[in-house]
Design a protein around this motif. Sequence first.
Motif, PDB file in Angstrom:
ATOM      1  N   PHE A  81     156.963  51.907 -43.534  1.00  0.00           N
ATOM      2  CA  PHE A  81     157.862  52.749 -44.318  1.00  0.00           C
ATOM      3  C   PHE A  81     157.150  53.302 -45.546  1.00  0.00           C
ATOM      4  O   PHE A  81     156.199  52.709 -46.049  1.00  0.00           O
ATOM      5  CB  PHE A  81     159.083  51.938 -44.757  1.00  0.00           C
ATOM      6  CG  PHE A  81     159.990  51.577 -43.622  1.00  0.00           C
ATOM      7  CD1 PHE A  81     161.154  52.287 -43.387  1.00  0.00           C
ATOM      8  CD2 PHE A  81     159.683  50.525 -42.772  1.00  0.00           C
ATOM      9  CE1 PHE A  81     161.986  51.961 -42.335  1.00  0.00           C
ATOM     10  CE2 PHE A  81     160.511  50.191 -41.717  1.00  0.00           C
ATOM     11  CZ  PHE A  81     161.668  50.914 -41.500  1.00  0.00           C
ATOM     12  N   PHE A  98     157.363  38.577 -39.354  1.00  0.00           N
ATOM     13  CA  PHE A  98     158.807  38.806 -39.240  1.00  0.00           C
ATOM     14  C   PHE A  98     159.228  39.298 -37.849  1.00  0.00           C
ATOM     15  O   PHE A  98     160.108  38.725 -37.210  1.00  0.00           O
ATOM     16  CB  PHE A  98     159.268  39.809 -40.305  1.00  0.00           C
ATOM     17  CG  PHE A  98     160.756  39.998 -40.352  1.00  0.00           C
ATOM     18  CD1 PHE A  98     161.551  39.138 -41.081  1.00  0.00           C
ATOM     19  CD2 PHE A  98     161.366  41.033 -39.647  1.00  0.00           C
ATOM     20  CE1 PHE A  98     162.928  39.304 -41.120  1.00  0.00           C
ATOM     21  CE2 PHE A  98     162.748  41.200 -39.674  1.00  0.00           C
ATOM     22  CZ  PHE A  98     163.526  40.335 -40.414  1.00  0.00           C
TER      23      PHE A  98
ATOM     24  N   ALA B 207     166.625  50.290 -46.887  1.00  0.00           N
ATOM     25  CA  ALA B 207     165.325  50.225 -46.217  1.00  0.00           C
ATOM     26  C   ALA B 207     165.052  48.826 -45.662  1.00  0.00           C
ATOM     27  O   ALA B 207     164.428  48.696 -44.609  1.00  0.00           O
ATOM     28  CB  ALA B 207     164.225  50.628 -47.184  1.00  0.00           C
ATOM     29  N   TYR B 208     165.530  47.783 -46.341  1.00  0.00           N
ATOM     30  CA  TYR B 208     165.233  46.429 -45.879  1.00  0.00           C
ATOM     31  C   TYR B 208     165.943  46.109 -44.573  1.00  0.00           C
ATOM     32  O   TYR B 208     165.343  45.561 -43.649  1.00  0.00           O
ATOM     33  CB  TYR B 208     165.603  45.402 -46.946  1.00  0.00           C
ATOM     34  CG  TYR B 208     164.719  45.482 -48.159  1.00  0.00           C
ATOM     35  CD1 TYR B 208     163.342  45.315 -48.049  1.00  0.00           C
ATOM     36  CD2 TYR B 208     165.242  45.744 -49.409  1.00  0.00           C
ATOM     37  CE1 TYR B 208     162.522  45.403 -49.145  1.00  0.00           C
ATOM     38  CE2 TYR B 208     164.425  45.832 -50.527  1.00  0.00           C
ATOM     39  CZ  TYR B 208     163.064  45.655 -50.386  1.00  0.00           C
ATOM     40  OH  TYR B 208     162.245  45.749 -51.476  1.00  0.00           O
ATOM     41  N   GLU B 210     167.009  48.300 -42.511  1.00  0.00           N
ATOM     42  CA  GLU B 210     166.438  49.195 -41.500  1.00  0.00           C
ATOM     43  C   GLU B 210     165.102  48.659 -40.985  1.00  0.00           C
ATOM     44  O   GLU B 210     164.840  48.680 -39.782  1.00  0.00           O
ATOM     45  CB  GLU B 210     166.248  50.599 -42.081  1.00  0.00           C
ATOM     46  CG  GLU B 210     167.550  51.339 -42.253  1.00  0.00           C
ATOM     47  CD  GLU B 210     167.366  52.775 -42.706  1.00  0.00           C
ATOM     48  OE1 GLU B 210     168.337  53.532 -42.647  1.00  0.00           O
ATOM     49  OE2 GLU B 210     166.251  53.151 -43.126  1.00  0.00           O
ATOM     50  N   ALA B 211     164.293  48.161 -41.915  1.00  0.00           N
ATOM     51  CA  ALA B 211     163.014  47.583 -41.495  1.00  0.00           C
ATOM     52  C   ALA B 211     163.268  46.409 -40.556  1.00  0.00           C
ATOM     53  O   ALA B 211     162.627  46.280 -39.514  1.00  0.00           O
ATOM     54  CB  ALA B 211     162.214  47.143 -42.708  1.00  0.00           C
ATOM     55  N   ALA B 212     164.236  45.568 -40.914  1.00  0.00           N
ATOM     56  CA  ALA B 212     164.548  44.420 -40.066  1.00  0.00           C
ATOM     57  C   ALA B 212     164.966  44.889 -38.676  1.00  0.00           C
ATOM     58  O   ALA B 212     164.567  44.316 -37.660  1.00  0.00           O
ATOM     59  CB  ALA B 212     165.654  43.590 -40.712  1.00  0.00           C
TER      60      ALA B 212
END
Lengths: 360, 311
Positions: A81, A98, B207-208, B210-212
């Motif tokens: 990102f 993760f 964003a967090y 979404e990243a996950a």
Amino acid sequence: MAQIRLENIIKLFGKVAAVNNVSLTINDGEFMVLLGPSGCGKTTLLRCLAGLEIPDGGNIFISDQNVTEFSPRRRNIAMVFQNYAIFPHLTVYDNIGFGLKMKKFSKADIEKNVKRAATLLEVDKYLERHPAQLSGGQRQRVAVARAIAMNPAVLLMDEPLSNLDALLRMQMRAELKRLLQEIGATTVYVTHDQVEALSMGDRISVMKSGQIAQVDDPMKVYTDPANTFVGGFIGSPPMNFLVGEVVQSEGGLAVEIEGQRLPAPANLARMAGQKVTVGLRAENIEAGEVKDGPGLPTQVMVVEPLGSHLLLTTRIGGQSLKVVTPVDYPVSPDQPLWLRPDLNKLRWLDAQSGTLLNLN
Amino acid sequence: MSLKQEPEQALKTPGQAGEVALPDFKRRRRRFNYTPFLLLLPATLFLAIFFLYPMLQSFIIAFQDSQGGFTFDNIDTMVKDTNFGDALKYTLLFIVIIVPLQVVLALIMALVINTGLKWAGFFLYIWTIPLAISDLAAGIVWYSIFTNHGYINQILIQLGLTQTPIDFLSFENPTLVFVAVVIAELWRATAIVMVILVAGLQVIPRAYTEAAEVFGASPWQRLWHVTLPMLKPSLQVALILRTILAFQTFALVFALAGRIMPVLAGEAYKWYNDVRNVGVAATYALLILLLSLANTFIYLRFLNTKAEELA
Ligand SMILES: Nc1ncnc2c1ncn2[C@@H]1O[C@H](COP(=O)(O)OP(=O)(O)O)[C@@H](O)[C@H]1O
Ligand SMILES: [Mg+2]
């Protein structure tokens, strides 16, 4: 085989089409750069590809599977990102691992992949730290390591270098290029930086207002821009564009620019009597004092020493033209200069629409 | 004298080879900034006058006999009172049951609101309405629901499920009374936890999650591995606030259960207002204070977010 195929993708925000009917095929293992000015829809297109946005029209295929309405986690992709989005509450180790943990890999497999990715990106010394204890460059590396640890078939990157300072950016650019060659994942890389695009991409898709203006390999995009937008966006300085008129003269076909004639290729004959835009790159123009051979009489307006070369802004009639010369070239403002363009490297564009003329 | 000149002076100081001339550090110290302390002053004064002073006073009263001497008699009276055991038991039981229930419920509500779906904002308004109602009023509302001629009994009779009204709020059925109090308090005070959690959720950047999502996390995994850890500071605040307020629950219990279900705060009121024994009332107040403090300490200790874990 992770080939990506975008077919007529449309994404609307309200009445605005952020992505407007984009079709694009990205080959297996290819490094495709999406390049364009801010707000042209690069991020939106990438998010459609990731599954974070569902397009309003069109289809997305990954490895020949229609994934248009798949959730992100069913697409076997990894993403870096723009603001990294690495988790502040997890250590570097847990951040990198993760994705593998979510996919329920064994502890040993996670460790093996985390170590490998961390070593590749040289963050193996910081595995126990939290992101807040890292510099911007190190966080960026962690974000890339997290994506790479997944061994993804498709890797998406949204301006991954834009938050780094200039020096670090240049260093990471080369490193990323090498790394991605090694991994061989199909990569879609978003940037507004033309230098990044030219230096890294196997191919570049230049975007403008939600549409693709040109898809080609970097050198082709540079030397043969599909239109004045691409030519004006890529290159530093951007491509020069001069407007002239195609005329028949005793020596054959010519283009008349501000009263001065340059020979034109014969297959431009159908444009005789019409206006045409001539595109020429600054480095393909030779500067001289004396009038020898076909060229353009100009007057020097600005002299900018740029270390490795001089950048001259010159004027012919009401149009301006940028030229580069060696640093030791004796030149001063207001002096006349005879510019001899490399006639083979002139590009001919439609004066109205600005698109490259098909001369065949 | 300007700070800018000092490095120059330092450079001019003659020194031996390899020796670095250090500037005078004392003079370079940053000027002390009074502004934060000035800004804190009004709140500090307010707290000192209206909280700290009465607190100290009740502390003194709790250990004072009628002649003004030191005594443990008040504690003795409190502990030996027939209601004390029940009050302590009910208060703790009430907290152990209501706080987790409220946090879970509030979390679900907050997550629903945070989805950003069409009706989510509407739910926020509906669910916060009870916050505007005083606890005594809430107690009376629920009393009219649970009482012999209340709404529940009327419905049950209409449906033919029972001939005679069920006595929800009687001495014979302390468990039912307790359940009624828990339900009423859930209705009344869950929203405050929800509001805190909604605020906490809204500052977690999208964003967090979404990243996950991109990295393969299912909705449950996202909640467990990303949202909840990042919500920890808000959860901590909500838990502390909610538990302290639960220790003070009184008016609602009083309206709904009267003397059937004694609680610590109610006993303090009784000893002050009915028995007119200020000493014992102050002792109860002191006990509540100590329990609240102990609890807050535990929450701070075990839900602590380290500085490096913050974004
Ligand atoms: N969530 C959104 N809501 C409304 N408009 C958006 C949203 N995201 C992007 N846009 C608009 O879509 C256009 C393309 O945005 P974006 O894809 O972020 O551009 P880029 O990444 O090329 O800078 C912009 O005009 C932007 O304002
Ligand atoms: Mg963008």
